[in-house]
Every structure is written in structure tokens, then in C-alpha cells.
Motif scaffolding. Structure first.
Motif, mmCIF file in Angstrom:
data_model
loop_
_atom_site.group_PDB
_atom_site.id
_atom_site.type_symbol
_atom_site.label_atom_id
_atom_site.label_comp_id
_atom_site.label_asym_id
_atom_site.label_seq_id
_atom_site.Cartn_x
_atom_site.Cartn_y
_atom_site.Cartn_z
ATOM 1 N N ARG A 145 0.828 -1.188 0.000
ATOM 2 C CA ARG A 145 0.000 0.000 0.000
ATOM 3 C C ARG A 145 0.871 1.249 0.000
ATOM 4 N NH1 ARG A 145 -3.648 -0.833 5.131
ATOM 5 N NH2 ARG A 145 -1.552 -1.275 5.921
ATOM 6 N N PRO A 146 0.444 2.284 -0.715
ATOM 7 C CA PRO A 146 1.224 3.531 -0.706
ATOM 8 C C PRO A 146 1.124 4.204 0.656
ATOM 9 C CG PRO A 146 -0.865 3.822 -1.849
ATOM 10 C CD PRO A 146 -0.750 2.346 -1.561
ATOM 11 N N PRO A 147 2.084 5.034 1.012
ATOM 12 C CA PRO A 147 2.025 5.735 2.301
ATOM 13 C C PRO A 147 0.864 6.713 2.335
ATOM 14 C CG PRO A 147 3.807 6.593 0.945
ATOM 15 C CD PRO A 147 3.292 5.369 0.250
ATOM 16 N N HIS A 207 13.513 17.172 9.310
ATOM 17 C CA HIS A 207 14.805 17.610 8.776
ATOM 18 C C HIS A 207 15.484 16.437 8.070
ATOM 19 C CE1 HIS A 207 18.870 19.216 8.537
ATOM 20 N NE2 HIS A 207 18.376 20.408 8.877
ATOM 21 N N PRO A 208 16.005 16.650 6.861
ATOM 22 C CA PRO A 208 16.623 15.544 6.113
ATOM 23 C C PRO A 208 17.715 14.812 6.881
ATOM 24 C CG PRO A 208 16.377 17.477 4.719
ATOM 25 C CD PRO A 208 16.022 17.907 6.104
ATOM 26 N N ASP A 209 18.448 15.528 7.748
ATOM 27 C CA ASP A 209 19.545 14.892 8.484
ATOM 28 C C ASP A 209 19.046 13.963 9.579
ATOM 29 O OD1 ASP A 209 21.259 16.276 6.890
ATOM 30 O OD2 ASP A 209 21.627 17.891 8.345
ATOM 31 N N THR A 210 17.811 14.161 10.039
ATOM 32 C CA THR A 210 17.260 13.315 11.102
ATOM 33 C C THR A 210 16.265 12.289 10.578
ATOM 34 O OG1 THR A 210 15.497 14.930 11.560
ATOM 35 C CG2 THR A 210 17.552 15.157 12.798
ATOM 36 N N LEU A 211 15.993 12.310 9.271
ATOM 37 C CA LEU A 211 15.057 11.357 8.686
ATOM 38 C C LEU A 211 15.732 9.996 8.570
ATOM 39 C CD1 LEU A 211 12.162 11.361 7.501
ATOM 40 C CD2 LEU A 211 13.190 11.675 5.252
ATOM 41 N N GLN A 212 15.050 8.961 9.025
ATOM 42 C CA GLN A 212 15.613 7.617 8.954
ATOM 43 C C GLN A 212 15.838 7.199 7.498
ATOM 44 O OE1 GLN A 212 13.233 4.849 11.163
ATOM 45 N NE2 GLN A 212 13.468 5.943 13.103
ATOM 46 N N VAL A 238 3.482 10.985 4.523
ATOM 47 C CA VAL A 238 4.322 11.744 3.599
ATOM 48 C C VAL A 238 4.562 13.156 4.144
ATOM 49 C CG1 VAL A 238 4.503 12.675 1.263
ATOM 50 C CG2 VAL A 238 3.541 10.394 1.628
ATOM 51 N N THR A 239 3.537 13.751 4.738
ATOM 52 C CA THR A 239 3.693 15.084 5.336
ATOM 53 C C THR A 239 4.733 15.063 6.452
ATOM 54 O OG1 THR A 239 1.384 15.619 4.843
ATOM 55 C CG2 THR A 239 2.483 16.944 6.514
ATOM 56 N N LYS A 240 4.697 14.018 7.258
ATOM 57 C CA LYS A 240 5.687 13.887 8.335
ATOM 58 C C LYS A 240 7.099 13.788 7.760
ATOM 59 C CE LYS A 240 7.064 10.853 12.127
ATOM 60 N NZ LYS A 240 6.751 9.591 12.869
ATOM 61 N N TRP A 241 7.266 13.024 6.688
ATOM 62 C CA TRP A 241 8.596 12.896 6.069
ATOM 63 C C TRP A 241 9.074 14.244 5.535
ATOM 64 C CZ3 TRP A 241 7.026 8.041 2.749
ATOM 65 C CH2 TRP A 241 6.960 6.923 3.598
ATOM 66 N N LEU A 286 10.389 8.296 0.789
ATOM 67 C CA LEU A 286 10.026 9.643 0.345
ATOM 68 C C LEU A 286 10.589 9.920 -1.039
ATOM 69 C CD1 LEU A 286 8.852 12.440 0.812
ATOM 70 C CD2 LEU A 286 10.971 13.064 1.996
ATOM 71 N N LYS A 287 11.807 9.493 -1.290
ATOM 72 C CA LYS A 287 12.413 9.679 -2.606
ATOM 73 C C LYS A 287 11.590 8.985 -3.685
ATOM 74 C CE LYS A 287 16.757 9.011 -5.133
ATOM 75 N NZ LYS A 287 18.146 8.511 -5.045
#
Length: 213
Positions: free
Chosen positions: A83-85, A97-102, A90-93, A109-110
């Protein structure tokens, strides 16, 4: 039944795991067509009936059940949660901050942004504005607004319209080190004290608690 037979039945994950002896590695009519089935499956055709019809046109004389059984292991290897997110996810992603995103979330997200150019543009604008906001780069605000106007993002245009109604104050708030945080903190503290009295005390008691507290 013996203990060994019961254990073999209990440990089997699928009926095929119970095939032993003469049933193992026995040549079938489908053997010559398995490479074709694997190739078509890799191309995205996962309908067993369709594949059976295709190989019948190439002189396959076997039944549909053999084709379905041959493709069953492939279905087991397919992820069950495709299933798609959700928009909330997606809003949370995007707001993280990109540096703290798992790493796993960053890859997901990409994948989402690749399939939606508008969402990719929105993510870029949101992250640029976050940098302006957190690093007090108000001098970049007009440049950021022009970049937003250049994209077809009606929701962002509405947000920009709100900023432009008092653009000088917004730029000052995103540039100067002063803010009303301390005042708002005191206002919140007074509200907490007032609610602690459950509305049963007057202004005089509230005044004393604020001044003496």
C-alpha cells in the motif's frame, strides 16, 4: 502416525514442502516453459490464467493447475504490504529535517517524489522556508516567494498571499533576534494559574498569585 511424520506435517509451510521421494525433481510438461514464465513474471505479468493461455499457444499441453502451482512461490516472495504511504505519513517525512530522517523513510520519500513532480517542488519549498525560518534569513524571503510563484502550487500561493499582506513585519520577524516568546510564556503561565482555581476566585486572588508566584 509416527512422531517424525507428525513433525514433518507440522513444520511444513506449504503443501509443496510435503512432496518427497518419487515426487521430487520429477520431469513435467511445464519444465520447458518455466524460463518463459519467469521472464513474463519479471516483466510484470502475474496472472496465472493469462500465462497459461500464452504457453498453450506455444504447444503446452498441461493444465492450468500446474502453472498456478509453479507461480505460487513467486507470490509468496512478493511483499504483502504494498500500500502507498498515507498523506499524513508523507507530510511527516517532508516536515522532518533531512539529516534526522531515517534511511528507510528517506528512500520511501524519494520514491514518492519521483512519481509526483508537484510534490517534489513542494518539498523543496518547504525545506527552503524551514531554513529561512530557523536561521533567521529573512533577506531570502522575497527570493523564496518568487520561486514559489513560479510553480503551479495553489496551496503554497495562498500561503504566500498571507505573508505578503504584511511582508515588512514578516521579514523583520525572520531577521531580527527579538520575539514575543517571553510575553507569550507569561500569558500561558497566568492562564494555568487561573485554571487551577477552577473559576471560583476573583481577580484579587489571581493578582496575588501572579505577583507573589
Amino acid at each position: 502416525m509416527t512422531h517424525r511424520t507428525v513433525k514433518r506435517l507440522a513444520d511444513a509451510a506449504a503443501p509443496e514442502d510435503l512432496f518427497q521421494g518419487q515426487w521430487q525433481n520429477r520431469p513435467t510438461k511445464l519444465d520447458d516453459f518455466k524460463p518463459y514464465l519467469h521472464e513474463r513474471w519479471a516483466e510484470g505479468c502475474t496472472n496465472a490464467w493469462t500465462l497459461w493461455e500464452e504457453i498453450k499457444a506455444h504447444a503446452y499441453a498441461g493444465g492450468y493447475g500446474a502453472v498456478r502451482a509453479c507461480l505460487r512461490p513467486f507470490r509468496g516472495s512478493t511483499p504483502t504490504d504494498a500500500r502507498p504511504p498515507t498523506p499524513r505519513t508523507v507530510t511527516k517525512w517532508i516536515l522532518t529535517h533531512p539529516d534526522t530522517l531515517q534511511e528507510n523513510d528517506r528512500l520511501k520519500l524519494k520514491s514518492v517524489l519521483v512519481h509526483c513532480p508537484e510534490l517534489e517542488a513542494l518539498t523543496r519549498h518547504v525545506r527552503d522556508f524551514a531554513q529561512v525560518l530557523t536561521q533567521l534569513q529573512g533577506d531570502r524571503l522575497l527570493e523564496w516567494i518568487a520561486a514559489v510563484r513560479a510553480d503551479n502550487l495553489p496551496s503554497m500561493h495562498t500561503f504566500v498571499n498571507g505573508l505578503e499582506r504584511d511582508i515588512d513585519a514578516v521579514i523583520a520577524g525572520l531577521t531580527l533576534p527579538w520575539n514575543s516568546g517571553i510575553v507569550e510564556g507569561h500569558a500561558s503561565r497566568i492562564k494555568v494559574i487561573k485554571r487551577q482555581m477552577y473559576g471560583r476566585a476573583g481577580f484579587q486572588l489571581l493578582r496575588k498569585r501572579v505577583l507573589l508566584g
